[in-house]
Structures are given as C-alpha cells and as structure tokens.
Enzyme design. Sequence first.
Site, PDB file in Angstrom:
ATOM      1  N   GLY A 178       0.855  -1.191   0.000  1.00  7.37           N
ATOM      2  CA  GLY A 178       0.000   0.000   0.000  1.00  7.37           C
ATOM      3  C   GLY A 178       0.882   1.229   0.000  1.00  7.37           C
ATOM      4  CD  GLN A 204       2.988   5.894   2.852  1.00  9.77           C
ATOM      5  OE1 GLN A 204       2.095   5.289   2.289  1.00  9.77           O
ATOM      6  NE2 GLN A 204       3.988   5.274   3.460  1.00  9.77           N
ATOM      7  CB  CYS A 223       5.343   2.539   7.818  1.00  9.82           C
ATOM      8  SG  CYS A 223       4.663   3.868   6.811  1.00  9.82           S
ATOM      9  CG  LEU A 224       6.516   1.300   1.804  1.00  9.84           C
ATOM     10  CD1 LEU A 224       5.464   1.474   0.713  1.00  9.84           C
ATOM     11  CD2 LEU A 224       7.771   0.661   1.242  1.00  9.84           C
ATOM     12  CG  HIS A 234      -0.530   0.852   7.339  1.00  7.92           C
ATOM     13  ND1 HIS A 234       0.426   0.491   8.270  1.00  7.92           N
ATOM     14  CD2 HIS A 234       0.101   1.704   6.486  1.00  7.92           C
ATOM     15  CE1 HIS A 234       1.573   1.104   7.995  1.00  7.92           C
ATOM     16  NE2 HIS A 234       1.408   1.849   6.907  1.00  7.92           N
ATOM     17  CD  GLU A 235      -1.261   2.036   2.810  1.00  3.64           C
ATOM     18  OE1 GLU A 235      -0.866   3.215   2.707  1.00  3.64           O
ATOM     19  OE2 GLU A 235      -0.506   1.090   3.092  1.00  3.64           O
ATOM     20  CG  HIS A 260      -0.021   6.548   5.696  1.00  2.00           C
ATOM     21  ND1 HIS A 260       1.017   7.056   6.451  1.00  2.00           N
ATOM     22  CD2 HIS A 260       0.305   5.268   5.433  1.00  2.00           C
ATOM     23  CE1 HIS A 260       1.928   6.101   6.633  1.00  2.00           C
ATOM     24  NE2 HIS A 260       1.527   5.004   6.022  1.00  2.00           N
TER      25      HIS A 260
HETATM   26  C1  UDB Z   1       4.249  -2.253   3.376  1.00  2.00           C
HETATM   27  N1  UDB Z   1       5.173  -4.399   3.167  1.00  2.00           N
HETATM   28  O1  UDB Z   1       4.248  -2.124   2.179  1.00  2.00           O
HETATM   29  F1  UDB Z   1       2.241 -10.282   2.818  1.00  2.00           F
HETATM   30  F2  UDB Z   1       4.137  -9.099  -1.311  1.00  2.00           F
HETATM   31  C2  UDB Z   1       5.154  -3.286   4.044  1.00  2.00           C
HETATM   32  C3  UDB Z   1       6.601  -2.810   4.248  1.00  2.00           C
HETATM   33  C4  UDB Z   1       6.596  -1.550   5.108  1.00  2.00           C
HETATM   34  C5  UDB Z   1       7.369  -3.901   4.947  1.00  2.00           C
HETATM   35  C6  UDB Z   1       7.276  -2.483   2.911  1.00  2.00           C
HETATM   36  C7  UDB Z   1       4.574  -5.571   3.351  1.00  2.00           C
HETATM   37  O2  UDB Z   1       3.883  -5.827   4.317  1.00  2.00           O
HETATM   38  N2  UDB Z   1       4.846  -6.400   2.314  1.00  2.00           N
HETATM   39  C8  UDB Z   1       4.288  -7.515   1.866  1.00  2.00           C
HETATM   40  C9  UDB Z   1       3.523  -8.345   2.646  1.00  2.00           C
HETATM   41  C10 UDB Z   1       2.976  -9.465   2.079  1.00  2.00           C
HETATM   42  C11 UDB Z   1       3.174  -9.744   0.746  1.00  2.00           C
HETATM   43  C12 UDB Z   1       3.947  -8.872  -0.013  1.00  2.00           C
HETATM   44  C13 UDB Z   1       4.492  -7.764   0.533  1.00  2.00           C
HETATM   45  N3  UDB Z   1       3.436  -1.488   4.127  1.00  2.00           N
HETATM   46  C14 UDB Z   1       2.681  -0.459   3.410  1.00  2.00           C
HETATM   47  C15 UDB Z   1       2.898   0.917   3.904  1.00  2.00           C
HETATM   48  O3  UDB Z   1       3.811   1.320   4.600  1.00  2.00           O
HETATM   49  N4  UDB Z   1       1.981   1.739   3.487  1.00  2.00           N
HETATM   50  O4  UDB Z   1       1.896   2.991   3.895  1.00  2.00           O
HETATM   51  C16 UDB Z   1       3.205  -1.665   5.538  1.00  2.00           C
HETATM   52  C17 UDB Z   1       2.109  -2.710   5.801  1.00  2.00           C
HETATM   53  C18 UDB Z   1       2.042  -3.038   7.298  1.00  2.00           C
HETATM   54  C19 UDB Z   1       0.642  -3.482   7.560  1.00  2.00           C
HETATM   55  C20 UDB Z   1      -0.195  -3.008   6.423  1.00  2.00           C
HETATM   56  C21 UDB Z   1       0.717  -2.268   5.478  1.00  2.00           C
HETATM   57 ZN    ZN Z   2       2.621   3.211   5.900  1.00  2.00          ZN
END
Ligand code: UDB
Ligand code: ZN
Length: 185
Positions: free
Chosen positions: A60, A65, A112-113, A155-156, A159
């Site tokens: 997401g 962001q 979180c990214l 989570h999104e 933000h």
């Molecule tokens: C993420 N990725 O994108 F099950 F393909 C996280 C990060 C912060 C570790 C990069 C993630 O959970 N990756 C993932 C999980 C899977 C399959 C796959 C990839 N976010 C999004 C973000 O920061 N958005 O603002 C954090 C997540 C934590 C819980 C929901 C979103």
């Molecule tokens: Zn985030």
Amino acid sequence: MITMDTIIREGNPILRARAAQLTFPLKDDERQLAHDLMEFLENSQDEEIAKKYRLRAGVGLAAPQVAVSKRMTAVLVPGEEPDKPIFKHVLINPTILSESVQLAALAEGEGCLSVDRDVPGYVPRHARIKLRWFDLDGEEHVARLQNYPAIVVQHEIDHLNGILFFDHINKDNPFTAPEGTLLLE
Ligand code: UDB
Ligand code: ZN
C-alpha cells in the site's frame, strides 16, 4: 517513477496532516499520481525491478507518503498466483462505513515505507470493515474486507488522517492488545 527517494519519512509534518478530499473530475496530475502510486507497488513486488531500484516490497502507498496531501491511496495485496491479486485498487476518498468489534493484529507487527526503523508491537485494528471509495472516474464502490486486506486498508487510511502505525502500539507493553484480539500469522 516513484522510488524510495520519492517517499517522505517520519518527521516530515506532511505525514501528520489530515489530507484533503479530492473532487471530480480529477485533474490530470491527480490521475497521473494514481497511476504512479500503483506502479510503485507493482514495481516493488517485481523481484527484478525491486532489486534494480532498491524498492521495499510494498502492499500500500498513500499520496501523503509522496508529499501530496490528498485522500488517495493505492493498495495491491498479492494472491497466490502472480496475476490474481486479492485486492488491487486505487482508493479515492475512502471511508469505512462500518467495522467489526472484533480486532485483529499482525503477529509480526507492522512496518511502513515511511518509517526506516523497526517498531515492534501489535497494532490492533478492526478485523473486518465495510469500505466505500471512488475510482478514477468518480464511480462509487463498496466492498467488505477482512483480515490482511482490511489491515492494509486501515493502515493506508490512517496515513490520510496523519496517523502512523506505532501510534496504536501499547507504549508500556508493545506485545499486548485488547483481550480477544485475533493474531494473524
Ligand atoms: C508495506 N510491506 O508495504 F504479505 F508481497 C510493508 C513494508 C513496510 C514492509 C514495505 C509488506 O507488508 N509487504 C508484503 C507483505 C505481504 C506480501 C507482499 C508484501 N506497508 C505499506 C505501507 O507502509 N503503506 O503505507 C506496511 C504494511 C504493514 C501493515 C499493512 C501495510
Ligand atoms: Zn505506511
């Protein structure tokens, strides 16, 4: 193209602001942003592209962001098969119409990214939500989500309201959540 350098990090006040509603028809730059947000998620989930550009695999990404304080977020939850995502949408002006009393949290906690450090702890969220949003053409959509996709969307949406995941972590006992909270593996 959005890379990790485009993404702003905690400490930047834009991440703490309440983002503004979008109005239709969207402007060209807003449509472009929607495309760029989803393209980042696709690129970041493509092993080769992610390696080349050093992208963290994202599920997401919300407009604030990338320093755009508007109520838009892309979500791409991959499924078992590469071309069959569980949830893939750009959400414009998303609203949670109703939510379960039942809470759920990822057993591993969240990241979180926009956060470059590990913040351990459970992030209790609603296990199920009824979500309304608009697409790029201004068409309204409603869907019920549960478990992982519901957590990503919450989570999104956080933000868009200036909230970061660690705001929800219990300060004294990070790995405690309200009684009955479902832990998702
Ligand atoms: C993420 N990725 O994108 F099950 F393909 C996280 C990060 C912060 C570790 C990069 C993630 O959970 N990756 C993932 C999980 C899977 C399959 C796959 C990839 N976010 C999004 C973000 O920061 N958005 O603002 C954090 C997540 C934590 C819980 C929901 C979103
Ligand atoms: Zn985030």
